[in-house]
Design a protein around this motif. Structure first.
Motif: not given
Length: 298
Positions: A174-183
């Motif tokens: 399995t995988y998880s990819i998390s992005v903090k949008m910066g706003r």
């Protein structure tokens, strides 16, 4: 006359509940010249994009553009839509509104041609990968991994730049990819991941196990997308890519793409980009083509 490539297609209403991820292979176009079919070749529909949701009072029926590109050197003066296999049975409630023909450089079906902002550009340059929530797991960890995470924030769509999930053992993973949008993004910002169309749509296992969630200050907002209709506002096919769309209902500053157990996937999965576009009423249709972009509009 065949001197330039052209795109031909049909505007149709297809209840998404009557389609599965393999059904589009049964839609194809035949070409004619002076009343005779042009060769023996047929052209399978490979692009689709919803332009109106909730047609005729049902949430499952959407007006959709289906199209295919005809290359240079193929003259024709007539084209027709055909269906074969199981599609003849399952699509008895399909409606065809119109046919169209256009230059291939027209972006009517391109999800990124509708005021989209690629994450990593246009005011989102502060976006970062949340490595604490980005990971892979599997029974044999040495054969499972993610590479190229920095490409997700390149601010552009480039077929040579992508995040790659690989599973060389075909067990578990399995995988998880998390992005903090910066706003903080408000609920009018529809989000989308650009992925490899062939891998995601060819395997029910891949698409059905895919989940998108949004977070605010590290806390799940309660918004989640885990059910996908191939012909609907949540999955768009254009060129070599598929676009997984998500319309949040609450503000968010982080978005995570995760998979279920990919037990049958041994080929690499490619994720090319993350983007946002305006969807004021949250119906999945971007404001630039929505005839009623404001909630309650008529």
């Amino acid at each position: 006359d065949g001197t330039t490539s052209r795109r031909v297609g049909f505007m149709m209403q297809v209840p998404s509940s009557l389609l599965n991820v393999n059904a589009l292979e049964f839609f194809y176009v035949k070409l004619y010249k002076d009343g005779e079919q042009v060769g023996e070749e047929t052209y399978t529909i490979d692009n689709w994009n919803v332009v109106s949701a909730g047609v005729i009072g049902t949430e499952e029926a959407s007006k959709t553009r289906f199209s295919v590109e005809i290359p240079t050197g193929v003259p024709f003066d007539e084209f027709s839509l055909w269906m074969g296999g199981i599609a003849n049975i399952r699509l008895s409630k399909m409606f065809i509104y119109s046919a169209f023909i256009e230059d291939t450089d027209v972006n009517c079906d391109n999800p990124l041609g509708c005021d989209a902002v690629m994450i990593g550009s246009g005011g989102t340059e502060n976006a970062t990968i949340n490595y604490d929530e980005t990971y892979t797991s599997g029974l044999v960890n040495a054969g499972v991994g993610l590479s190229g995470l920095e490409n997700l924030l390149s601010g552009e769509l480039d077929k040579d730049k992508y995040v790659q999930y690989f599973n060389t053992v075909g067990i578990g993973g399995t995988y998880s990819i998390s992005v903090k949008m910066g706003r903080v993004m408000n609920a009018t910002h529809q989000a989308g991941f650009v992925v490899d169309k062939q891998t995601f749509l060819a395997s029910v296992n891949v698409l059905s196990g895919t989940k998108i969630r949004t977070y605010l200050n590290g806390v799940w907002t309660g918004d989640e997308k885990s059910e996908w209709n191939l012909v609907g506002a949540d999955v768009i096919g254009y060129g070599d890519f598929a676009y997984l769309m998500f319309s949040p209902t609450k503000p968010y500053d982080e978005i995570r793409l995760t998979s279920g157990s990919l037990v049958s996937v041994t080929n690499a999965i490619k994720i090319y980009a993350l983007f946002i576009r305006n969807d004021s009423d949250g119906d999945g249709i971007p404001d630039c083509i929505d005839p009623t972009p404001c909630e309650g509009g008529a």
